[in-house]
Design a protein around this motif. Structure first.
Motif, mmCIF file in Angstrom:
data_model
loop_
_atom_site.group_PDB
_atom_site.id
_atom_site.type_symbol
_atom_site.label_atom_id
_atom_site.label_comp_id
_atom_site.label_asym_id
_atom_site.label_seq_id
_atom_site.Cartn_x
_atom_site.Cartn_y
_atom_site.Cartn_z
ATOM 1 N N PRO A 46 0.805 -1.226 0.000
ATOM 2 C CA PRO A 46 0.000 0.000 0.000
ATOM 3 C C PRO A 46 0.838 1.276 0.000
ATOM 4 O O PRO A 46 0.344 2.337 -0.406
ATOM 5 N N LEU A 47 2.095 1.183 0.444
ATOM 6 C CA LEU A 47 2.940 2.371 0.495
ATOM 7 C C LEU A 47 3.408 2.814 -0.885
ATOM 8 O O LEU A 47 4.018 3.891 -1.010
ATOM 9 N N ILE A 48 3.177 2.008 -1.919
ATOM 10 C CA ILE A 48 3.532 2.421 -3.281
ATOM 11 C C ILE A 48 2.313 2.394 -4.204
ATOM 12 O O ILE A 48 2.446 2.330 -5.415
ATOM 13 N N ALA A 49 1.132 2.439 -3.636
ATOM 14 C CA ALA A 49 -0.073 2.539 -4.463
ATOM 15 C C ALA A 49 -0.120 3.883 -5.180
ATOM 16 O O ALA A 49 -0.609 3.980 -6.306
ATOM 17 N N TYR A 160 -11.766 7.588 -6.188
ATOM 18 C CA TYR A 160 -11.312 7.282 -7.546
ATOM 19 C C TYR A 160 -10.234 6.204 -7.517
ATOM 20 O O TYR A 160 -9.351 6.210 -6.648
ATOM 21 N N ILE A 161 -10.311 5.278 -8.471
ATOM 22 C CA ILE A 161 -9.317 4.210 -8.582
ATOM 23 C C ILE A 161 -8.998 3.965 -10.058
ATOM 24 O O ILE A 161 -9.907 3.895 -10.897
ATOM 25 N N GLU A 289 -9.952 18.942 -0.713
ATOM 26 C CA GLU A 289 -8.933 18.061 -0.150
ATOM 27 C C GLU A 289 -8.774 16.835 -1.043
ATOM 28 O O GLU A 289 -9.726 16.401 -1.691
ATOM 29 N N ILE A 290 -7.538 16.316 -1.085
ATOM 30 C CA ILE A 290 -7.254 15.083 -1.814
ATOM 31 C C ILE A 290 -6.610 14.114 -0.842
ATOM 32 O O ILE A 290 -5.595 14.426 -0.219
ATOM 33 N N ASN A 291 -7.216 12.956 -0.685
ATOM 34 C CA ASN A 291 -6.723 11.937 0.243
ATOM 35 C C ASN A 291 -6.181 10.761 -0.552
ATOM 36 O O ASN A 291 -6.794 10.327 -1.522
ATOM 37 N N GLY A 292 -5.047 10.215 -0.123
ATOM 38 C CA GLY A 292 -4.418 9.123 -0.840
ATOM 39 C C GLY A 292 -4.860 7.759 -0.347
ATOM 40 O O GLY A 292 -6.043 7.502 -0.113
ATOM 41 N N ALA A 293 -3.883 6.877 -0.147
ATOM 42 C CA ALA A 293 -4.177 5.475 0.160
ATOM 43 C C ALA A 293 -4.869 5.283 1.501
ATOM 44 O O ALA A 293 -5.459 4.233 1.750
ATOM 45 N N GLY A 294 -4.830 6.273 2.365
ATOM 46 C CA GLY A 294 -5.516 6.161 3.649
ATOM 47 C C GLY A 294 -6.988 6.495 3.577
ATOM 48 O O GLY A 294 -7.699 6.420 4.591
ATOM 49 N N GLN A 317 -12.001 -2.714 -1.634
ATOM 50 C CA GLN A 317 -11.120 -1.541 -1.621
ATOM 51 C C GLN A 317 -9.685 -1.942 -1.270
ATOM 52 O O GLN A 317 -8.731 -1.528 -1.941
ATOM 53 N N PHE A 318 -9.526 -2.758 -0.237
ATOM 54 C CA PHE A 318 -8.189 -3.164 0.181
ATOM 55 C C PHE A 318 -7.529 -4.063 -0.866
ATOM 56 O O PHE A 318 -6.316 -3.961 -1.105
ATOM 57 N N GLU A 319 -8.310 -4.927 -1.504
ATOM 58 C CA GLU A 319 -7.708 -5.778 -2.539
ATOM 59 C C GLU A 319 -7.200 -4.935 -3.704
ATOM 60 O O GLU A 319 -6.118 -5.191 -4.241
ATOM 61 N N LEU A 320 -7.948 -3.923 -4.091
ATOM 62 C CA LEU A 320 -7.494 -3.032 -5.149
ATOM 63 C C LEU A 320 -6.245 -2.266 -4.722
ATOM 64 O O LEU A 320 -5.341 -2.040 -5.535
ATOM 65 N N LEU A 321 -6.194 -1.875 -3.460
ATOM 66 C CA LEU A 321 -5.017 -1.180 -2.947
ATOM 67 C C LEU A 321 -3.765 -2.047 -3.086
ATOM 68 O O LEU A 321 -2.716 -1.593 -3.555
#
Length: 359
Positions: A46-49, A160-161, A289-294, A317-321
């Motif tokens: 998730p740290l490089i999503a 968005y994904i 505001e724009i929120n990332g992986a969190g 959501q987590f599987e896509l992450l």
């Protein structure tokens, strides 16, 4: 006729799981995350999503860093803002006003911590006195975002994904955010009106601290008092699942915006608008505001959502992450060290406890 938001349709005041302790609610999600880490062979994927954001915006990201990273096309949709560091001297208000003036802004604005989550420390600042109080309550040495106040009723969270290599991204979740009000009857106090409201009465612990100076005031007939300013479920806003309102035009607009943010594949845009139909056309909207992986697909907090559907959404959501992180690993990206990530998380957790009361 312009409509800011669809009317609130009938729904239970609260779902039975809506305000469970997070430690309890997220147990199945963390178990699922462990399985995903094993399946994709990487607990830190998730740290490089979103390789363009520090730690993908999973935790401890700077709001201003994310907004500054937008390209020229995306930036025109973002509410103007600046930042100021809370100093130790007596000139704080003057410095804040000067910072606003340098970017062509003036009061009123929204003040929020540059590092924070779930609406912590978000307040409207309408005059010098409120600015002085906010600065006095803010931790010294920390950065504050001052953003133009978009004083309209419509607000939404657009999740968005896009998978790396995909021709087009999609809106995974659309949450419509309603702000609770009570209306005076000329007899009852604000306290009584809150307690009598089916939903607000269950959340009085959120609303009372924000209105302590008027709780025992009788509201004149017809006067409406907004109970929450921040569009955060945990702060008392009312969420509705807006999936049926997603249009091709809206999806294309956010796909274009997201593509103008370097290496942004997964996250949520919090937006405001005055005309709901224009918003559905992808027009006349402002990103605050724009929120990332969190970020989270917040439509699960619609009180009509069943528990199994909430978990199904979070599992997807987590599987896509993890899948996006895996794809980015194949593209050559590597996550930051554990020590750096843990320091981000601990710093955010420590600071959130010190911020001013959320409005």
């Amino acid at each position: 006729m312009t409509i800011a938001m669809p009317p609130l349709d009938p729904a239970p005041p609260l779902s039975y799981f809506e305000f469970w302790s997070p430690k309890l609610f997220y147990i199945p999600v963390w178990i699922w995350a462990v399985w995903l880490a094993l399946r994709y062979r990487g607990v830190r994927l998730p740290l490089i999503a979103n390789p363009g954001l520090p730690a993908s915006g999973l935790v401890g990201e700077s709001k201003s860093h994310v907004l500054h990273g937008a390209g020229d096309d995306a930036r025109r949709w973002i509410a103007p803002f600046t930042t100021v560091v809370r100093g130790t001297g007596p000139a704080g208000v003057a410095e804040a006003l000067a910072a606003l003036d340098r970017v062509g802004l003036s009061l009123p604005v929204v003040a929020k911590p540059d590092l924070g989550c779930r609406g912590a420390g978000v307040r409207p600042i309408r005059n010098d006195v409120e600015m002085e109080q906010y600065l006095a309550d803010f931790p010294v040495g920390q950065t504050i975002v001052l953003q133009k106040l978009i004083d309209v009723e419509g607000e939404a969270g657009v999740f968005y994904i896009r998978r790396p290599g995909a021709e087009r991204g999609r809106i995974f979740s659309l949450t419509l955010k309603h702000f609770p009000h009570v209306e005076g009857d000329g007899v009852s106090t604000l306290r009584d009106l809150i307690l009598r409201d089916p939903r607000a009465g269950e959340l009085s612990h959120l609303y009372f601290p924000r209105h302590t100076d008027r709780l025992d005031t009788v509201l004149p007939l017809g006067e409406r008092v907004r109970l929450a300013f921040a569009g955060s479920h945990s702060r008392g806003a009312i969420f509705r699942n807006g999936a049926r309102h997603i249009t091709d035009a809206l999806e294309r607009q956010f796909d274009a915006i997201a593509r103008d943010i370097p290496e942004f594949w997964f996250g949520r845009f919090d937006v405001r608008f005055a005309d709901f139909e224009a918003f559905r056309r992808g027009e006349d909207l402002t990103i605050v505001e724009i929120n990332g992986a969190g970020a989270e697909a917040t439509h699960i907090w619609d009180s009509r959502t069943r528990l199994r559907d909430a978990y199904a959404t979070l599992f997807e959501q987590f599987e896509l992450l993890w899948a996006i992180g895996s794809a980015n690993r194949q593209r050559g990206f590597r996550p930051e060290p554990w020590r750096t990530f843990l320091n981000r998380w601990l710093t955010e957790r420590r600071l959130v406890a010190t911020y001013p009361q959320t409005a």
